[in-house]
Every structure is written in C-alpha cells, then in structure tokens.
Design a protein around this motif. Structure first.
Motif, PDB file in Angstrom:
ATOM      1  N   SER A  55       0.696  -1.183  -0.086  1.00  0.00           N
ATOM      2  CA  SER A  55      -0.125  -0.036   0.124  1.00  0.00           C
ATOM      3  C   SER A  55       1.015   1.110  -0.048  1.00  0.00           C
ATOM      4  O   SER A  55       1.721   1.191   0.303  1.00  0.00           O
ATOM      5  N   PRO A  56       0.221   2.183  -0.591  1.00  0.00           N
ATOM      6  CA  PRO A  56       0.975   3.768  -0.470  1.00  0.00           C
ATOM      7  C   PRO A  56       1.372   4.315   0.716  1.00  0.00           C
ATOM      8  O   PRO A  56       0.740   4.010   1.578  1.00  0.00           O
ATOM      9  N   VAL A  57       2.498   4.535   1.038  1.00  0.00           N
ATOM     10  CA  VAL A  57       2.924   5.235   2.274  1.00  0.00           C
ATOM     11  C   VAL A  57       2.690   6.773   2.405  1.00  0.00           C
ATOM     12  O   VAL A  57       2.896   7.291   3.365  1.00  0.00           O
ATOM     13  N   GLY A  82      -7.994  -8.224 -10.105  1.00  0.00           N
ATOM     14  CA  GLY A  82      -8.361  -9.246 -10.733  1.00  0.00           C
ATOM     15  C   GLY A  82      -8.323 -10.592  -9.897  1.00  0.00           C
ATOM     16  O   GLY A  82      -8.539 -11.619 -10.522  1.00  0.00           O
ATOM     17  N   GLU A  83      -8.094 -10.368  -8.728  1.00  0.00           N
ATOM     18  CA  GLU A  83      -8.088 -11.774  -7.894  1.00  0.00           C
ATOM     19  C   GLU A  83      -9.041 -12.230  -7.397  1.00  0.00           C
ATOM     20  O   GLU A  83      -9.244 -13.624  -6.865  1.00  0.00           O
ATOM     21  N   GLY A 109       0.345 -14.290 -28.551  1.00  0.00           N
ATOM     22  CA  GLY A 109       1.029 -12.971 -28.428  1.00  0.00           C
ATOM     23  C   GLY A 109       0.343 -12.007 -27.245  1.00  0.00           C
ATOM     24  O   GLY A 109       0.539 -11.040 -27.518  1.00  0.00           O
ATOM     25  N   THR A 110      -0.240 -12.740 -26.245  1.00  0.00           N
ATOM     26  CA  THR A 110      -0.836 -11.995 -25.217  1.00  0.00           C
ATOM     27  C   THR A 110       0.009 -12.212 -23.567  1.00  0.00           C
ATOM     28  O   THR A 110      -0.651 -11.770 -22.686  1.00  0.00           O
ATOM     29  N   LEU A 111       1.226 -12.535 -23.852  1.00  0.00           N
ATOM     30  CA  LEU A 111       2.270 -12.848 -22.414  1.00  0.00           C
ATOM     31  C   LEU A 111       2.318 -11.238 -21.763  1.00  0.00           C
ATOM     32  O   LEU A 111       2.111 -11.313 -20.586  1.00  0.00           O
ATOM     33  N   GLY A 112       1.912 -10.156 -22.238  1.00  0.00           N
ATOM     34  CA  GLY A 112       2.004  -8.913 -21.780  1.00  0.00           C
ATOM     35  C   GLY A 112       0.678  -8.470 -21.103  1.00  0.00           C
ATOM     36  O   GLY A 112       0.720  -7.446 -20.444  1.00  0.00           O
ATOM     37  N   THR A 113      -0.151  -9.334 -21.365  1.00  0.00           N
ATOM     38  CA  THR A 113      -1.612  -9.063 -20.406  1.00  0.00           C
ATOM     39  C   THR A 113      -1.722  -9.933 -19.328  1.00  0.00           C
ATOM     40  O   THR A 113      -1.957 -11.003 -19.414  1.00  0.00           O
ATOM     41  N   SER A 114      -1.613  -9.121 -18.128  1.00  0.00           N
ATOM     42  CA  SER A 114      -1.881 -10.136 -16.859  1.00  0.00           C
ATOM     43  C   SER A 114      -3.233  -9.969 -16.396  1.00  0.00           C
ATOM     44  O   SER A 114      -3.945  -8.892 -16.518  1.00  0.00           O
ATOM     45  N   ASP A 115      -3.787 -10.881 -15.679  1.00  0.00           N
ATOM     46  CA  ASP A 115      -5.056 -11.089 -15.227  1.00  0.00           C
ATOM     47  C   ASP A 115      -5.255 -10.594 -13.655  1.00  0.00           C
ATOM     48  O   ASP A 115      -6.155 -10.252 -13.519  1.00  0.00           O
ATOM     49  N   VAL A 116      -4.091 -10.351 -13.251  1.00  0.00           N
ATOM     50  CA  VAL A 116      -3.982  -9.887 -11.888  1.00  0.00           C
ATOM     51  C   VAL A 116      -2.908  -8.900 -11.830  1.00  0.00           C
ATOM     52  O   VAL A 116      -1.687  -9.438 -12.336  1.00  0.00           O
ATOM     53  N   THR A 117      -3.125  -7.762 -11.267  1.00  0.00           N
ATOM     54  CA  THR A 117      -2.281  -6.836 -11.067  1.00  0.00           C
ATOM     55  C   THR A 117      -2.189  -6.257  -9.485  1.00  0.00           C
ATOM     56  O   THR A 117      -3.297  -6.400  -8.777  1.00  0.00           O
ATOM     57  N   CYS A 118      -1.175  -5.529  -9.169  1.00  0.00           N
ATOM     58  CA  CYS A 118      -1.268  -5.010  -7.836  1.00  0.00           C
ATOM     59  C   CYS A 118      -2.079  -3.671  -7.768  1.00  0.00           C
ATOM     60  O   CYS A 118      -2.202  -3.052  -6.781  1.00  0.00           O
ATOM     61  N   GLY A 119      -2.357  -3.060  -9.023  1.00  0.00           N
ATOM     62  CA  GLY A 119      -3.134  -2.020  -9.125  1.00  0.00           C
ATOM     63  C   GLY A 119      -2.559  -0.729  -8.473  1.00  0.00           C
ATOM     64  O   GLY A 119      -1.319  -0.355  -8.909  1.00  0.00           O
TER      65      GLY A 119
END
Length: 188
Positions: free
Chosen positions: A24-26, A41-42, A136-146
C-alpha cells in the motif's frame, strides 16, 4: 530446464504461488488499511480470494522458498543466467529465463488427472501459458497490484541468488495468468 538453458533456448517458469504482492502507498495516513487486500483481478465469482488469505499465504510461503532455491540452484549452474518477469524482455532475447505466476483457482481449477491434482494444475497452467505465447498476449496480466506498489518477489529471489535481473525490478508487477475452464480439459 538446465539443458534447454545451456543450449540457448529461452525458458519460461511458472509458479502457482503469489510471487508479486501489493504494498500500500505510504504517502497517505490510510495506506496501512489496505495491507493484505486482494490484488486487482484476484476475485472470482464475486468472492475475494486475496493473496494473503489462508491458501494464498501458505502457497506464498512455500513458493517463495522454492523460487529462491530454484534460482539459487540455476545460478550455481549458470553464472551468467539472466532472469526477467517482463515478457517483452524475454521475447526480445534480453533474458534467458522468464518467470510468471500461474493462478489456478475457481472455475479454472481442473479435474484431477490420474497423476493427481498438482499435475492437473500444472498442466492447465502450462496450457494457459502456451495459448498466450501463441496468441502474443503474454504482456496482458489477469491480476495486477493496481494502485499499490508491486513487490516483485522474483526480483528479490533473483538478487538472493546473485542473478542478473533484467528490468523491471523490485517494484514491477509480475504477469499473472489465470487458467480458464477450457484449460481443464486434455493437456498437450
């Protein structure tokens, strides 16, 4: 894997454990309130399955030790091995080893095979990766830290192993590929 790397073939290694977690941001007084929450995405089927819940935290603990051991062993065998969590750096040949996270849960969880649930999960994750590589979609993640900062545990484990980490580094997301129901069928 070592034979493939030694011959110059690019290798991708997926871990079915959280290998990137949000911090989380500080810069706000409320940042501490979001520690341990689900990554974007989780959630699945309206249910939140945060990386810090029982199964996720257990998998993270075991997976982190396995990841550190695997990278340390690889570094002991190939001192010049470069690792990345960036699909574009890997496909451009800037790193020999690409590490990604397999998210095998919910509707993407396959039916156990004759060799067990773990083998079925691994096959489903491998199928997902192969499909994404072909598309060619390795750059698309299903989950990110946002909006939170990503803590890239692959970069941390690679540093532990003394490996060269090709950017991005400690604060970069790791691609997370969620298996789909279609991945639960026959495997290649």
């Amino acid at each position: 894997m070592l034979d493939a790397l030694s011959s110059g073939a690019p290798v991708a290694l997926g871990f079915e454990a959280p290998i990137v977690v949000p911090v989380s941001p500080v810069d706000t007084s409320e940042g501490w309130r979001t520690l341990g929450r689900a990554r974007q995405g989780e959630t699945g089927g309206g249910q939140s399955r945060p990386w810090s819940a029982g199964a996720g935290s257990g998998a993270l603990t075991t997976g982190l030790v396995q990841l550190a051991w695997m990278l340390d062993w690889l570094a002991s065998q190939m001192s010049t091995l470069r690792v990345t969590t960036s699909p574009s750096h890997w496909t451009a040949g800037q790193a020999e080893l690409f590490v990604w996270e397999a998210f095998v849960s919910g509707t993407g969880k396959p039916v156990p095979s004759a060799t067990g649930q773990h083998a079925a999960d691994a096959a489903a994750a491998a199928d997902t990766f192969a499909d994404r590589l072909a598309a060619g979609t390795l750059g698309t993640s299903d989950v990110t830290c946002g909006p939170s900062s990503a803590f890239n545990l692959v970069a941390a484990a690679a540093a532990f192993a003394g490996m060269s980490v090709v950017p991005p580094g400690l604060r970069s997301d790791v691609p997370v590929y969620r298996t789909r129901p279609g991945d639960a069928g026959p495997h290649r």
